[in-house]
Design a protein around this motif. Structure first.
Motif, PDB file in Angstrom:
ATOM      1  N   LEU A  80      -3.547 -11.032   1.913  1.00  0.00           N
ATOM      2  CA  LEU A  80      -3.755 -12.139   0.978  1.00  0.00           C
ATOM      3  C   LEU A  80      -3.390 -13.467   1.640  1.00  0.00           C
ATOM      4  O   LEU A  80      -4.145 -14.440   1.587  1.00  0.00           O
ATOM      5  CB  LEU A  80      -2.875 -11.895  -0.254  1.00  0.00           C
ATOM      6  N   ALA A  84      -6.039 -16.482   2.631  1.00  0.00           N
ATOM      7  CA  ALA A  84      -5.876 -17.805   2.018  1.00  0.00           C
ATOM      8  C   ALA A  84      -5.610 -18.848   3.094  1.00  0.00           C
ATOM      9  O   ALA A  84      -6.160 -19.953   3.054  1.00  0.00           O
ATOM     10  CB  ALA A  84      -4.725 -17.777   1.016  1.00  0.00           C
ATOM     11  N   PHE A  88      -7.709 -22.208   3.964  1.00  0.00           N
ATOM     12  CA  PHE A  88      -7.071 -23.512   3.878  1.00  0.00           C
ATOM     13  C   PHE A  88      -7.235 -24.277   5.188  1.00  0.00           C
ATOM     14  O   PHE A  88      -7.608 -25.449   5.197  1.00  0.00           O
ATOM     15  CB  PHE A  88      -5.585 -23.337   3.551  1.00  0.00           C
ATOM     16  N   MET A  91     -10.706 -25.663   5.570  1.00  0.00           N
ATOM     17  CA  MET A  91     -10.944 -26.874   4.772  1.00  0.00           C
ATOM     18  C   MET A  91     -10.248 -28.076   5.392  1.00  0.00           C
ATOM     19  O   MET A  91     -10.814 -29.161   5.490  1.00  0.00           O
ATOM     20  CB  MET A  91     -10.392 -26.672   3.363  1.00  0.00           C
ATOM     21  N   PHE A  92      -8.999 -27.840   5.824  1.00  0.00           N
ATOM     22  CA  PHE A  92      -8.209 -28.919   6.388  1.00  0.00           C
ATOM     23  C   PHE A  92      -8.891 -29.490   7.630  1.00  0.00           C
ATOM     24  O   PHE A  92      -9.061 -30.699   7.774  1.00  0.00           O
ATOM     25  CB  PHE A  92      -6.811 -28.394   6.747  1.00  0.00           C
ATOM     26  N   LYS A  94     -12.028 -29.258   8.512  1.00  0.00           N
ATOM     27  CA  LYS A  94     -13.331 -29.849   8.217  1.00  0.00           C
ATOM     28  C   LYS A  94     -13.172 -31.314   7.823  1.00  0.00           C
ATOM     29  O   LYS A  94     -13.982 -32.161   8.183  1.00  0.00           O
ATOM     30  CB  LYS A  94     -13.998 -29.070   7.083  1.00  0.00           C
ATOM     31  N   LYS A  95     -12.094 -31.579   7.062  1.00  0.00           N
ATOM     32  CA  LYS A  95     -11.885 -32.935   6.594  1.00  0.00           C
ATOM     33  C   LYS A  95     -11.196 -33.794   7.654  1.00  0.00           C
ATOM     34  O   LYS A  95     -11.617 -34.913   7.937  1.00  0.00           O
ATOM     35  CB  LYS A  95     -11.004 -32.888   5.326  1.00  0.00           C
TER      36      LYS A  95
ATOM     37  N   LEU B  14       1.530 -14.399  -6.541  1.00  0.00           N
ATOM     38  CA  LEU B  14       1.175 -14.875  -5.190  1.00  0.00           C
ATOM     39  C   LEU B  14      -0.296 -15.258  -5.123  1.00  0.00           C
ATOM     40  O   LEU B  14      -0.655 -16.343  -4.659  1.00  0.00           O
ATOM     41  CB  LEU B  14       1.445 -13.780  -4.157  1.00  0.00           C
ATOM     42  N   GLY B  15      -1.159 -14.335  -5.627  1.00  0.00           N
ATOM     43  CA  GLY B  15      -2.592 -14.597  -5.624  1.00  0.00           C
ATOM     44  C   GLY B  15      -2.925 -15.839  -6.421  1.00  0.00           C
ATOM     45  O   GLY B  15      -3.730 -16.668  -5.994  1.00  0.00           O
ATOM     46  N   PHE B  18      -1.876 -18.944  -4.442  1.00  0.00           N
ATOM     47  CA  PHE B  18      -2.802 -19.236  -3.344  1.00  0.00           C
ATOM     48  C   PHE B  18      -4.131 -19.748  -3.885  1.00  0.00           C
ATOM     49  O   PHE B  18      -4.711 -20.687  -3.349  1.00  0.00           O
ATOM     50  CB  PHE B  18      -3.035 -17.987  -2.489  1.00  0.00           C
ATOM     51  N   LEU B  22      -5.699 -23.310  -3.042  1.00  0.00           N
ATOM     52  CA  LEU B  22      -7.017 -23.450  -2.402  1.00  0.00           C
ATOM     53  C   LEU B  22      -7.944 -24.313  -3.248  1.00  0.00           C
ATOM     54  O   LEU B  22      -8.675 -25.152  -2.717  1.00  0.00           O
ATOM     55  CB  LEU B  22      -7.655 -22.079  -2.165  1.00  0.00           C
ATOM     56  N   ALA B  25      -6.792 -27.741  -2.769  1.00  0.00           N
ATOM     57  CA  ALA B  25      -7.114 -28.212  -1.419  1.00  0.00           C
ATOM     58  C   ALA B  25      -8.597 -28.524  -1.296  1.00  0.00           C
ATOM     59  O   ALA B  25      -8.984 -29.486  -0.645  1.00  0.00           O
ATOM     60  CB  ALA B  25      -6.719 -27.166  -0.383  1.00  0.00           C
ATOM     61  N   SER B  26      -9.438 -27.700  -1.973  1.00  0.00           N
ATOM     62  CA  SER B  26     -10.873 -27.940  -1.844  1.00  0.00           C
ATOM     63  C   SER B  26     -11.267 -29.266  -2.485  1.00  0.00           C
ATOM     64  O   SER B  26     -12.252 -29.875  -2.107  1.00  0.00           O
ATOM     65  CB  SER B  26     -11.670 -26.783  -2.444  1.00  0.00           C
ATOM     66  N   ILE B  28      -9.084 -31.953  -2.554  1.00  0.00           N
ATOM     67  CA  ILE B  28      -8.546 -32.985  -1.661  1.00  0.00           C
ATOM     68  C   ILE B  28      -9.379 -33.101  -0.396  1.00  0.00           C
ATOM     69  O   ILE B  28      -9.736 -34.188   0.044  1.00  0.00           O
ATOM     70  CB  ILE B  28      -7.090 -32.647  -1.258  1.00  0.00           C
ATOM     71  N   PHE B  29      -9.703 -31.931   0.185  1.00  0.00           N
ATOM     72  CA  PHE B  29     -10.395 -31.938   1.470  1.00  0.00           C
ATOM     73  C   PHE B  29     -11.901 -31.834   1.299  1.00  0.00           C
ATOM     74  O   PHE B  29     -12.588 -31.353   2.174  1.00  0.00           O
ATOM     75  CB  PHE B  29      -9.894 -30.783   2.346  1.00  0.00           C
ATOM     76  N   TYR B  30     -12.412 -32.244   0.142  1.00  0.00           N
ATOM     77  CA  TYR B  30     -13.848 -32.119  -0.089  1.00  0.00           C
ATOM     78  C   TYR B  30     -14.625 -33.032   0.852  1.00  0.00           C
ATOM     79  O   TYR B  30     -14.331 -34.221   0.963  1.00  0.00           O
ATOM     80  CB  TYR B  30     -14.175 -32.451  -1.542  1.00  0.00           C
ATOM     81  N   VAL B  31     -15.563 -32.458   1.563  1.00  0.00           N
ATOM     82  CA  VAL B  31     -16.412 -33.251   2.439  1.00  0.00           C
ATOM     83  C   VAL B  31     -17.796 -33.301   1.807  1.00  0.00           C
ATOM     84  O   VAL B  31     -18.376 -32.261   1.499  1.00  0.00           O
ATOM     85  CB  VAL B  31     -16.515 -32.626   3.843  1.00  0.00           C
ATOM     86  N   VAL B  33     -21.481 -33.249   1.417  1.00  0.00           N
ATOM     87  CA  VAL B  33     -22.633 -32.778   2.187  1.00  0.00           C
ATOM     88  C   VAL B  33     -23.878 -33.098   1.373  1.00  0.00           C
ATOM     89  O   VAL B  33     -23.924 -32.847   0.179  1.00  0.00           O
ATOM     90  CB  VAL B  33     -22.549 -31.255   2.435  1.00  0.00           C
TER      91      VAL B  33
END
Lengths: 195, 265
Positions: A80, A84, A88, A91-92, A94-95, B14-15, B18, B22, B25-26, B28-31, B33
């Motif tokens: 897991l 993950a 992550f 993504m990190f 890529k940006k 935990l899952g 995470f 994620l 993060a997706s 924040i770090f969206y690019v 396209v």
């Protein structure tokens, strides 16, 4: 402390090389070793992910799984974490570092299912390494992978131009040369580094 | 019982953590396209042949989406793909003339004199390292060890009697063979062009006579006879101007060396 770190590093890079003596991570080792460039990219990505995964999995194992006596969940929890983590990191990169992302791009997702990465975190637990030792084992294990795959890729580039029987063409000669490179690493086996 | 519940709880939490991280993060770090980029990529032939001049289909799709590349560059896909791409981009497609590879050399075994018998690695580049130029006496000749055959992803190149031949029905005109040929003799010609002199030799006629029984000797006969003034001899080699050529085939008839190739339509 320094002694044990040197011992772990040399052990992971040469003596107990992940590919040649533990047979972990053989899939990308055979699949991504056509060219030295791509092999180097794959190797770097593995060093990166193995180091990070070792550190994070150690923390999770020590403070969650061991504390709650749930050691039997290690494999599941580590997979897991690795999955993950790779998502992550992708993504990190890529940006933030698009150049590195395009260099590693294809290899990053591949590493999610690389058994060397899962192997290193499980071995950390088996060997009772502390945090620093785990981190060192993860990174040097990755360097061992990098060394092995780059060496093997350069062998394969040479083999391309060698004359060998037609029936060996393609994957057969690849396996034969992998075995010969592994033989070279057998020379390190059994060596012990005094602490 | 508590262990099982605890295990489920721990892994679930935990899952969940995470997953949330994620998802966060997706964002924040969206690019960003361009959605058209994916659509264009989908429409392309997907052979990653590089015929468009961009690094792979992804590179070309990105360039099209940015508006930096014309819609009709995908040679493997042809006019159909160009139309699809144009539709996605909302522009009209200028249909690209289909190009095919052509090897201007007829120096097959027995026709061209050999410089030496080569028995090294099957590689034109390697053969060129011996004796400096080629395994044939003609320094412009096709070496015939098949670098272009290996470069072709469409199985359109074959070595026939020591000279590379193009299967025009399979060739997509990506130009991989043009780039790989160490002699730089392979070229792309419009598919509608029926007539091509199959020789690359720029030596004087007397020299050509010595080592090749079919090579162009620069006799100018085709140039004089061409009704459209489309064929010209420069540097002792007949060359066709594809813009002017009317595809009559008269030059092929008059050529004393029978070197001018006439393709079927």
């Amino acid at each position: 402390m320094l002694g044990s770190i040197i011992q772990i590093s040399l052990g992971a890079i040469l003596i107990n090389n992940f590919i040649f003596s533990q047979f972990l991570g053989c899939c990308p080792f055979l699949g991504c070793s056509n060219k030295v460039d791509t092999a180097f990219g794959m190797g770097l990505a593995v060093v990166f992910v193995m180091g990070l995964a070792s550190a994070i999995c150690w923390v999770i194992n020590e403070y969650i799984l061991v504390a709650l006596h749930l050691e039997f969940l290690q494999t599941l929890a580590f997979i897991l974490v690795i999955a993950a983590l790779v998502q992550f990191v992708e993504m990190f990169l890529k940006k933030m570092v698009p150049s590195l992302y395009s260099a590693l791009g294809i290899f990053l997702p591949l590493i999610t299912t690389n058994c060397a990465v899962l192997g290193v975190v499980l071995l950390n637990v088996q060997n009772n390494y502390n945090f620093i030792e785990s981190l060192v084992y993860g990174i040097t294990g990755g360097i061992g992978f990098l060394l092995a795959i780059v060496l093997f890729a350069s062998v394969r580039e040479r083999v391309e131009f060698a004359e060998y029987p037609e029936c060996f063409r393609g994957f057969s000669i690849c396996l034969v040369s992998a075995a010969l490179v592994a033989l070279a690493f057998m020379g390190f086996s059994g060596m012990a580094i005094p602490v | 019982m508590t262990t099982i519940l605890l295990a489920i709880l721990v892994l679930g939490v935990l899952g969940g953590i995470f997953g949330a991280l994620l998802a966060f993060a997706s964002k924040i770090f969206y690019v960003e396209v361009d959605p058209r980029q994916a659509a264009v990529r989908e429409a392309l032939a997907g052979a990653n042949c590089g015929g468009c001049g961009y690094p792979g289909c992804d590179g070309y799709a990105a360039a099209v989406a940015k508006g930096e590349a014309p819609c009709n560059r995908c040679v493997a896909g042809g006019a159909e793909t160009a139309a699809k791409v144009a539709e996605i981009m909302g522009a009209s497609a200028d249909t690209a003339e289909k190009m095919v590879a052509f090897v201007p050399c007829s120096g097959s075994a027995g026709v061209a004199e050999m410089r030496f018998n080569y028995s090294g690695p099957e590689d034109c580049q390697a053969a060129m390292l011996f004796g400096g130029k080629s395994n044939k006496l003609c320094t412009f000749a096709c070496i015939g060890l098949g670098n272009c055959v290996r470069a072709c992803q469409f199985g359109a190149m074959h070595i026939v009697d020591g000279v590379a031949k193009v299967d025009r029905s399979k060739c997509v005109g990506c130009g991989a063979c043009v780039d790989t040929c160490p002699k730089s003799i392979v070229k792309l010609i419009p598919q509608s062009q029926r007539i091509m002199p199959a020789c690359s030799n720029k030596d004087k006629g007397a020299a050509v006579m010595k080592f090749c029984s079919v090579g162009c000797i620069g006799c100018m006969k085709c140039q004089r006879e061409c009704p459209a003034e489309a064929i010209k001899v420069t540097e002792f080699l007949a060359q066709v101007d594809t813009e002017k050529c009317i595809q009559c085939g008269h030059c092929a008839e008059v050529c004393p060396r029978h070197i001018i190739t006439l393709f079927d339509k």
